[in-house]
Scaffold this motif. Structure first.
Motif, short mmCIF file in Angstrom:
data_model
loop_
_atom_site.label_atom_id
_atom_site.label_comp_id
_atom_site.label_asym_id
_atom_site.label_seq_id
_atom_site.Cartn_x
_atom_site.Cartn_y
_atom_site.Cartn_z
N ARG A 161 0.94 -0.93 0.20
CA ARG A 161 -0.16 0.07 0.04
C ARG A 161 1.01 1.50 0.03
O ARG A 161 0.44 2.20 -0.91
CB ARG A 161 -1.00 0.07 1.30
CG ARG A 161 -2.46 -1.10 1.21
CD ARG A 161 -2.75 -0.70 2.33
NE ARG A 161 -3.92 -1.37 2.55
CZ ARG A 161 -4.77 -1.62 3.27
NH1 ARG A 161 -4.14 -0.85 4.98
NH2 ARG A 161 -6.06 -1.88 3.38
N ILE A 162 2.34 1.48 0.96
CA ILE A 162 2.22 2.36 1.01
C ILE A 162 3.19 2.58 -0.68
O ILE A 162 3.28 3.77 -0.65
CB ILE A 162 3.95 2.22 2.51
CG1 ILE A 162 2.59 2.64 3.37
CG2 ILE A 162 4.50 3.93 2.47
CD1 ILE A 162 3.73 1.60 4.64
N PHE A 196 2.19 -1.47 12.70
CA PHE A 196 1.54 -0.47 11.82
C PHE A 196 0.03 -0.85 11.06
O PHE A 196 -1.36 -0.80 11.50
CB PHE A 196 2.72 -0.30 10.88
CG PHE A 196 2.08 0.68 10.36
CD1 PHE A 196 1.91 2.17 11.03
CD2 PHE A 196 1.47 1.09 8.85
CE1 PHE A 196 1.14 3.31 10.52
CE2 PHE A 196 1.47 1.97 7.84
CZ PHE A 196 0.75 2.83 8.65
N VAL A 200 -3.12 1.28 12.51
CA VAL A 200 -2.99 1.77 11.86
C VAL A 200 -4.15 1.27 10.22
O VAL A 200 -4.76 1.88 9.53
CB VAL A 200 -1.98 3.01 11.55
CG1 VAL A 200 -3.08 3.79 10.55
CG2 VAL A 200 -1.92 3.31 12.79
N CYS A 201 -2.45 0.98 9.21
CA CYS A 201 -3.87 0.65 8.80
C CYS A 201 -3.39 -0.55 8.23
O CYS A 201 -3.33 -2.10 7.72
CB CYS A 201 -1.87 0.23 6.98
SG CYS A 201 -1.28 -0.05 5.49
N PRO A 206 -8.22 1.65 6.59
CA PRO A 206 -7.50 1.79 7.40
C PRO A 206 -7.62 3.35 7.26
O PRO A 206 -8.23 4.28 7.65
CB PRO A 206 -6.13 1.61 6.41
CG PRO A 206 -7.20 1.38 5.03
CD PRO A 206 -8.49 1.13 5.41
N LEU A 207 -7.11 3.55 8.18
CA LEU A 207 -6.49 5.27 9.08
C LEU A 207 -6.08 6.36 8.60
O LEU A 207 -4.90 6.85 9.22
CB LEU A 207 -7.00 5.43 10.18
CG LEU A 207 -7.54 4.38 12.23
CD1 LEU A 207 -6.55 3.79 13.51
CD2 LEU A 207 -8.58 4.13 11.83
N CYS A 208 -6.28 6.53 6.73
CA CYS A 208 -5.17 6.75 6.63
C CYS A 208 -5.40 8.36 6.65
O CYS A 208 -4.84 9.45 6.35
CB CYS A 208 -6.25 6.87 5.09
SG CYS A 208 -5.78 5.05 4.78
N CYS A 211 -3.07 9.21 9.41
CA CYS A 211 -2.05 8.21 9.36
C CYS A 211 -1.01 9.02 9.53
O CYS A 211 -0.69 10.21 8.75
CB CYS A 211 -2.22 7.22 8.39
SG CYS A 211 -0.84 6.35 7.96
N LEU A 213 1.88 8.08 8.20
CA LEU A 213 2.96 8.12 6.40
C LEU A 213 1.83 8.31 5.27
O LEU A 213 2.18 8.41 4.03
CB LEU A 213 3.00 6.35 5.67
CG LEU A 213 3.61 5.37 7.80
CD1 LEU A 213 4.04 4.45 7.13
CD2 LEU A 213 5.01 6.40 7.04
N ASN A 214 0.45 9.31 5.75
CA ASN A 214 -0.53 9.75 5.18
C ASN A 214 0.66 10.27 3.40
O ASN A 214 0.21 11.02 2.63
CB ASN A 214 -1.86 9.93 5.22
CG ASN A 214 -2.07 11.17 5.72
OD1 ASN A 214 -0.95 12.06 5.36
ND2 ASN A 214 -2.40 11.40 6.18
N CYS A 217 2.13 7.57 1.21
CA CYS A 217 1.92 6.34 0.90
C CYS A 217 1.50 6.88 -0.53
O CYS A 217 0.27 7.66 -0.55
CB CYS A 217 0.89 6.34 2.37
SG CYS A 217 -0.05 4.91 1.43
N TYR A 219 -0.94 4.42 -1.55
CA TYR A 219 -2.15 4.23 -1.46
C TYR A 219 -3.45 5.55 -1.61
O TYR A 219 -4.14 5.69 -2.09
CB TYR A 219 -2.65 2.72 -0.80
CG TYR A 219 -3.51 2.03 -0.72
CD1 TYR A 219 -4.60 1.51 -1.21
CD2 TYR A 219 -4.21 2.79 0.42
CE1 TYR A 219 -5.56 0.76 -0.32
CE2 TYR A 219 -5.81 2.58 0.69
CZ TYR A 219 -7.05 1.53 0.29
OH TYR A 219 -7.45 1.06 0.52
N PHE A 220 -2.75 5.87 -1.06
CA PHE A 220 -3.26 7.23 -0.46
C PHE A 220 -3.69 8.37 -1.50
O PHE A 220 -4.80 8.76 -1.79
CB PHE A 220 -3.29 7.96 1.17
CG PHE A 220 -3.66 8.78 1.80
CD1 PHE A 220 -4.83 8.92 2.18
CD2 PHE A 220 -3.13 10.09 1.88
CE1 PHE A 220 -6.07 9.67 2.77
CE2 PHE A 220 -3.83 10.53 2.28
CZ PHE A 220 -5.45 10.69 2.91
S1 SF4 Z 1 -2.48 6.36 4.41
FE1 SF4 Z 1 -1.56 4.53 3.43
S2 SF4 Z 1 0.29 3.66 5.09
FE2 SF4 Z 1 -1.63 5.23 5.88
S3 SF4 Z 1 -3.19 4.05 6.81
FE3 SF4 Z 1 -3.39 4.72 4.54
S4 SF4 Z 1 -3.01 3.15 3.14
FE4 SF4 Z 1 -1.92 2.68 5.07
#
Ligand code: SF4
Length: 228
Positions: A161-162, A196, A200-201, A206-208, A211, A213-214, A217, A219-220
Motif C-alpha cells: 500500500r505504501i 502498524f 493503523v493500516c 485503514p486510518l488514512c 496516518c 505516513l499519508n 503513501c 495508496y492514499f
Molecule cells: S495512508 Fe497509507 S499507510 Fe497510512 S493507513 Fe492509509 S493506506 Fe495505510
C-alpha cells in the motif's frame, strides 16, 4: 482504485527510508512482549510450528503444536509416530493429512541430510519439505536471530500500500524488501510493519486521514485522486 503504471507504484528510495524512520519512531518494534509468532524453544519445533501454521488461526496452531509436542519433540520421535497418531494430534490446525506427510518428510530429511539439526540458510530451509519463504524467514529471524523481514499478511499489505514494494505475492514482497528496506530496518522492520498494519493500516478501513505516513503513501494518493 486508480491503477498506476508499475513504476509509479514504488516510492523513491529516499521516501522509503523516511517511511521506515517514522515507523521506527512510532512503533514499539522488537520488545520483550513482541514475541515471534512461532515462539518455540528450539529450531526444530520452530520449523514444525511454522508448517502447522499454514492456513490456520494462531489458537488452532497452538492447540496442534501442544498436542504434537506432548507426543514427540525430535525428528526421531516424530517418525516413530504412526501417520494416524500424528494426524489426530495436529487435526486442530487443518490440512492435517498433508501436514502429516510434510512433517514426516521433513523429519527424514533432517535426519538423512542435516545430522538432525535445522540448517541456517534460507536456501537450505526452503529446500525442506513443507517450508516456504515465510516459514524460512520466520525461523531465520526468530530462531537464528538473523536480520530478516519475514512477510506475513500485514507486512505484505502495508508494504504494497505504501509503495515500499509493488509485488503480487508475499514471497515476492519478502524478496523485494531485502533490497528496498534500508539495512538498519532489516532487523526490526518485521515488527514495525506488523504493528502498524494492526493499529493503523488495517485490512479493512485503514486510518488514512490520521496516518503519519499519508503524505508518502501511494495508496492514499491514489484514493485522493479517485475522490477528486
Ligand atoms: S495512508 Fe497509507 S499507510 Fe497510512 S493507513 Fe492509509 S493506506 Fe495505510
Amino acid at each position: 482504485m486508480a491503477r498506476h503504471a508499475r513504476g509509479e507504484r514504488l516510492l523513491p528510495e529516499v521516501e522509503v527510508e523516511e517511511a521506515f524512520r517514522r515507523l521506527k519512531h512510532e512503533m514499539p518494534g522488537r520488545t520483550l512482549t513482541a514475541k515471534g509468532p512461532k515462539d518455540q524453544p528450539d529450531a526444530f519445533r520452530s520449523v514444525v510450528s511454522c508448517i502447522l501454521s499454514a492456513q490456520s488461526l494462531d489458537r488452532n496452531t497452538a492447540a496442534a503444536t501442544d498436542n504434537l509436542f506432548a507426543l514427540a519433540k525430535t525428528p526421531d520421535e516424530m517418525l516413530a509416530l504412526t501417520d494416524e497418531e500424528m494426524a489426530a494430534a495436529i487435526r486442530p490446525c487443518g490440512l492435517y493429512n498433508m501436514k502429516t506427510r510434510n512433517l514426516k518428510r521433513l523429519c527424514a530429511a533432517l535426519i538423512e541430510e542435516h545430522g538432525r539439526t535445522v540448517p541456517q540458510t534460507r536456501e537450505e530451509l526452503m529446500a525442506l519439505p513443507g517450508v516456504g519463504r515465510k516459514c524460512a524467514d520466520i525461523v531465520l529471524s526468530f530462531t537464528f536471530d538473523a536480520d530478516v523481514i519475514a512477510v506475513d499478511t500485514h507486512v505484505n499489505r502495508v508494504s504494497n500500500r505504501i509503495g515500499i514494494t509493488d509485488e503480487p505475492t508475499a514471497d515476492r514482497t519478502a524478496a523485494a524488501l531485502v533490497h528496498r528496506a534500508p539495512p538498519w530496518a532489516q532487523r526490526d522492520g518485521h515488527f514495525w510493519l506488523i504493528q502498524f498494519g494492526k493499529a493503523v493500516c488495517r485490512s479493512q478501513r485503514p486510518l488514512c486521514e490520521t496516518c503519519f505516513l499519508n503524505d508518502l503513501c501511494l495508496y492514499f494518493t491514489a484514493q485522493k485522486t479517485v475522490m477528486a
